[in-house]
Scaffold this motif. Structure first.
Motif, PDB file in Angstrom:
ATOM      1  N   ARG A 184       0.983  -1.279   0.001  1.00  0.00           N
ATOM      2  CA  ARG A 184      -0.014  -0.149  -0.157  1.00  0.00           C
ATOM      3  C   ARG A 184       0.699   1.171   0.002  1.00  0.00           C
ATOM      4  NH1 ARG A 184      -4.086  -0.375   4.643  1.00  0.00           N
ATOM      5  NH2 ARG A 184      -2.729  -2.284   5.348  1.00  0.00           N
ATOM      6  N   VAL A 185       2.085   1.117   0.249  1.00  0.00           N
ATOM      7  CA  VAL A 185       2.770   2.253   0.254  1.00  0.00           C
ATOM      8  C   VAL A 185       3.863   2.464  -0.934  1.00  0.00           C
ATOM      9  CG1 VAL A 185       4.736   3.172   1.555  1.00  0.00           C
ATOM     10  CG2 VAL A 185       2.908   2.205   2.830  1.00  0.00           C
ATOM     11  N   PRO A 186       3.956   3.564  -1.544  1.00  0.00           N
ATOM     12  CA  PRO A 186       4.741   3.566  -2.819  1.00  0.00           C
ATOM     13  C   PRO A 186       6.080   3.360  -2.512  1.00  0.00           C
ATOM     14  CG  PRO A 186       3.841   5.916  -2.068  1.00  0.00           C
ATOM     15  CD  PRO A 186       3.263   4.659  -1.170  1.00  0.00           C
ATOM     16  N   VAL A 187       6.776   2.596  -3.837  1.00  0.00           N
ATOM     17  CA  VAL A 187       8.105   2.181  -3.591  1.00  0.00           C
ATOM     18  C   VAL A 187       9.422   3.246  -3.158  1.00  0.00           C
ATOM     19  CG1 VAL A 187       9.970   0.878  -4.764  1.00  0.00           C
ATOM     20  CG2 VAL A 187       7.503   0.269  -4.981  1.00  0.00           C
ATOM     21  N   GLU A 188       8.846   4.478  -3.624  1.00  0.00           N
ATOM     22  CA  GLU A 188       9.775   5.637  -3.532  1.00  0.00           C
ATOM     23  C   GLU A 188       9.773   6.026  -1.769  1.00  0.00           C
ATOM     24  OE1 GLU A 188       7.550   5.726  -5.489  1.00  0.00           O
ATOM     25  OE2 GLU A 188       6.158   7.680  -5.285  1.00  0.00           O
ATOM     26  N   LYS A 189       8.746   5.427  -1.068  1.00  0.00           N
ATOM     27  CA  LYS A 189       8.785   5.975   0.390  1.00  0.00           C
ATOM     28  C   LYS A 189       9.800   4.905   1.215  1.00  0.00           C
ATOM     29  CE  LYS A 189       6.025   9.568   0.671  1.00  0.00           C
ATOM     30  NZ  LYS A 189       6.689  10.568   1.114  1.00  0.00           N
TER      31      LYS A 189
END
Lengths: 222, 56, 216, 277
Positions: free
Chosen positions: B35-40
């Motif tokens: 659910r969390v974007p990869v760049e984060k």
């Protein structure tokens, strides 16, 4: 500073005087706990007399949980906690004021219960000074720690259930120390009650200090 | 070997509890990572430490 | 001097952006009506200006104090009257008034003037606050705020629950405050009543400030 | 340090919280565990000594093998709570998000490890002390209260409120966690003047070289396992935090869109065709 502390303490005590929660609910609860201990431990009065110090302090701490809860909940009525935040009163004054009021209530409770155990359990008293000083020191410790952990949970819906989990382990040393000192004062345990009294005083001072420092951070809005 | 029952109980409970904890932790990580974007997900990079509570 | 200065403020209530980038400038002595539908962010905006809300994004200052770092100072200098009256139900009206007056460092004379101002019936002084009607509670809360003589008034639907006389008092409170150099932000749905007494109105919607027309 | 971008592109790491570091440490731990089990159960001898007076066999026999799991757990627990306390101080001093997440992840491991310290200790105590529990033992009592304090700390971390206020509350409780356990330790020590605990197992002269090595090895292994769990736990906590913030941009857009609708209504009001007040 001192007048602010007294202002807050006076307010809390006045609310208590009006609502009589501590007097009409907490004190009877604590007395009931004492009576139940009597039932549970059989009517053998020598057993009761031996265990009086421990039973007494367990009853005080259990009742203190209710008193702490009441002390916190009277602030979240109609946004009064925000009123205090906006008043500009120093957080340490608010903490000490609430602690003083709670300690006063607990002291009353402790003295009533003391009468209770002396009559109900027939506990002998060797050293009245030690007994009373221990009560004062331990109650200050319970009141200070209770106010601090209560403030931590202000405005939380799960407060009733989390407060005991948080507070009881913290108060374990008070129960140990106060029971030992009582044991000495009642002649049932051979120990140096006065050094226990000293450590109880240390506990009380520590929590008054930590609470005064930490309360500002805890009062901040969620 | 003596005390076999105690040894099994002691080591077994350690394996079991740590195993369950690890498994739950990894499952939680897998679920959240979707659910969390990869760049984060720049693990432990120096920038993370620079963030202060309350920063946007 | 700019009393309220907000630039792209985002305030989160949990995950919900109650304010989604609000920008507002209010000069000293100005009175501003905030209007907009329910849930537009008016109350959050007022609480933000009172230093009660944490700013997620954006910058701002109230009375020259930074909204990130100096909220403690801001709280002391503003008077907020919101939906919650901040009164203790178990105390009497008089006890509440005296307690809060002392807490906010108002003198007994200032408190007396405030009670006079809000025309609180002296017979209510010994009545427990829980027995007061909504309007009486509102007047008491207004009196507490007035006693501290705030430089910035933050009124959240101040007319709610008030009778005709009470509404007139609120209106004159707004005009008198601005005349005395204070600044007023008032959120209200009583547009016809408030428009004549304020300098301008802005519309709040979707957590944003839509600059509105100047007051009629 | 491998970035997640590379991970995704190359597909080398299958778990979301994995990186080259944790992967390598993980394999090392699996190998290390096999070595530990071999050392603890095969290589080392049971603790059997001959009583000089009677000629009987005395000692802990094979129950000594429980020590290889009990003591590392205790050391991991105390290390974990120390890290939590340090993290809590850093949160209050520097408002560091990074330390807040480390403190939380570390306390979770500490709670697990202190629970296991108690469980394995009790199981060892039954054959050796002939009782599961001793009320007069300082370390037992301290560990128990520490475990309960840790449960309280973890409960505080899950309270409602903004990330900032949760971090601040948890930090205060985290610092008190250490202060409280010191107080408990002191008071129990005073209360129960005696202890059954072996004062220091490590410096016992009778301990054999290989036993001592296994012991040290087990502690190092435990700490390595702690580091691995801490890294994993931190990443999960980080993902949780990001997940809370994820969608903020979208939420802001939705929220701002409400304003345009209201604007349209307002235009209607101004032209006298409607009234929404």
């Amino acid at each position: 500073m001192l007048s602010d502390v007294l202002l807050i303490a006076g307010k809390d005590l006045r609310v208590e005087l009006r609502s009589r929660i501590a007097l009409n609910q907490v004190v009877p609860f604590a007395l009931l706990v004492l009576v139940l201990f009597g039932f549970a431990l059989d009517a053998d009065s020598s057993t009761l007399a031996t265990f009086t110090p421990g039973l007494y302090w367990v009853a005080v701490v259990l009742a203190a949980l209710l008193a702490v809860h009441r002390s916190v909940s009277l602030e979240d009525g109609d946004g009064a906690d925000e009123g205090l935040l906006m008043s500009g009163l120093h957080p340490a004054s608010v903490f000490l004021g609430k602690a003083v009021a709670l300690i006063a209530e607990l002291l009353l409770l402790a003295l009533v219960l003391l009468g209770g155990v002396l009559i109900l359990y027939g506990a002998p008293v060797d050293d009245v000074t030690l007994l009373l000083l221990t009560t004062v020191a331990a109650v200050i410790g319970v009141g200070a720690a209770g106010t601090l952990y209560g403030a931590l949970l202000s405005g939380q819906r799960a407060r009733e259930t989390i407060l005991p989990i948080l507070l009881l382990p913290v108060l374990a040393p008070v129960v140990i120390g106060a029971s030992r000192a009582f044991g000495d004062a009642m002649g049932s345990v051979a120990t140096d009650g006065w050094s226990w009294l000293l450590s109880l005083t240390g506990f009380a001072m520590l929590y008054l200090a930590v609470g005064s420092v930490a309360h500002g951070a805890l009062m901040e809005e969620a | 070997m003596t005390h076999v029952g105690y040894l099994v109980a002691g080591w077994g409970s350690a394996f079991l509890i740590i195993g369950i904890y690890t498994w739950v932790l990894i499952q939680r990580g897998n679920r959240l990572a979707k659910r969390v974007p990869v760049e984060k997900q720049r693990w432990m990079s120096a920038r993370d430490e620079a963030e202060r509570i309350g920063d946007a | 001097m700019s009393v309220v200065s907000l630039r792209n403020i985002v305030v989160l209530l949990g995950q919900f952006p109650a304010l989604s980038g609000a920008t507002l400038e209010v000069q000293a002595g100005e009175s501003v009506l905030l209007q907009g539908p329910n849930g537009a962010g008016k109350s959050t905006l007022l609480r933000l200006c009172a230093g009660l809300q944490r700013v997620e994004r954006g910058d701002g200052s109230i009375l020259g104090h930074d909204l990130h770092r100096e909220r403690r100072i801001i709280r002391r200098r503003v008077g907020l009257v919101g939906h919650r009256t901040m009164l203790y139900d178990d105390l009497t009206t008089g006890e509440n008034l005296r307690f809060w007056a002392r807490a906010v460092r108002a003198t007994p004379e200032e408190l007396d003037q405030a009670i006079e101002r809000m025309q609180i019936d002296r017979r209510l002084m010994d009545v427990p606050t829980r027995q007061l009607s909504a309007g009486q509670r509102r007047r008491t809360a207004l009196a507490v705020a007035a006693a501290r003589r705030p430089e910035l008034w933050l009124l959240d639907e101040p007319h709610a629950g008030l009778d005709q006389a009470g509404r007139d008092i609120v209106d004159s409170l707004i005009t008198d405050a601005t005349a005395a150099g204070a600044t007023v932000l008032v959120a209200s749905h009583e547009l016809d009543r408030v428009r004549p007494v304020v300098d301008r109105q802005v519309t709040v919607a979707g957590g944003l400030i839509l600059e509105g027309a100047d007051a009629v | 340090m491998t970035t997640t971008q590379e991970v995704v592109e190359t597909g080398r790491f299958d778990t979301a919280t994995g990186s080259r570091t944790t992967r390598m440490l993980g394999w090392a731990l699996i190998v290390g565990l096999i070595v530990l089990l071999w050392l603890a159960f095969v290589a080392t001898d049971p603790d059997i000594r001959i009583d000089a007076a009677s000629g009987d066999e005395i000692g802990q026999f094979d129950a000594v093998r429980l020590i290889y799991v009990h003591v590392p757990m205790a050391i991991v627990a105390y290390t974990a709570f120390t890290v939590t306390a340090i993290g809590s101080v850093m949160v209050l001093l520097r408002r560091s998000v990074w330390w807040d997440l480390v403190a939380g992840a570390s306390a979770e491991i500490g709670a697990v490890a202190s629970a296991l310290t108690l469980i394995t200790g009790s199981i060892w105590g039954r054959p050796i002390w002939n009782t599961y529990w001793r009320w007069d033992d300082v370390r037992l009592m301290t560990t128990l209260v520490l475990f309960m304090l840790a449960l309280g700390y973890l409960a505080v971390r899950r309270l409602e409120g903004s990330a900032e206020s949760r971090a601040r509350r948890a930090a205060i409780v985290g610092i008190l966690l250490v202060i409280n356990s010191i107080i408990v330790n002191r008071s129990v020590e005073w209360w129960a003047s005696q202890t059954l605990h072996q004062q220091s197992t490590i410096t016992d002269a009778a301990i054999e070289d290989l036993t001592l090595f296994t012991f040290m090895y087990a502690i190092v292994f435990g700490l390595a396992g702690y580091v691995w769990l801490l890294i994993k736990g931190f990443r999960v906590a980080w993902l949780e935090r990001q997940n809370e913030r994820f969608g903020l941009v979208e939420a802001l857009e939705q929220r701002r869109a409400e304003a345009e609708r209201t604007d349209a209504v307002n235009a209607a009001v101004d032209t006298g065709t409607g009234d929404q007040s």
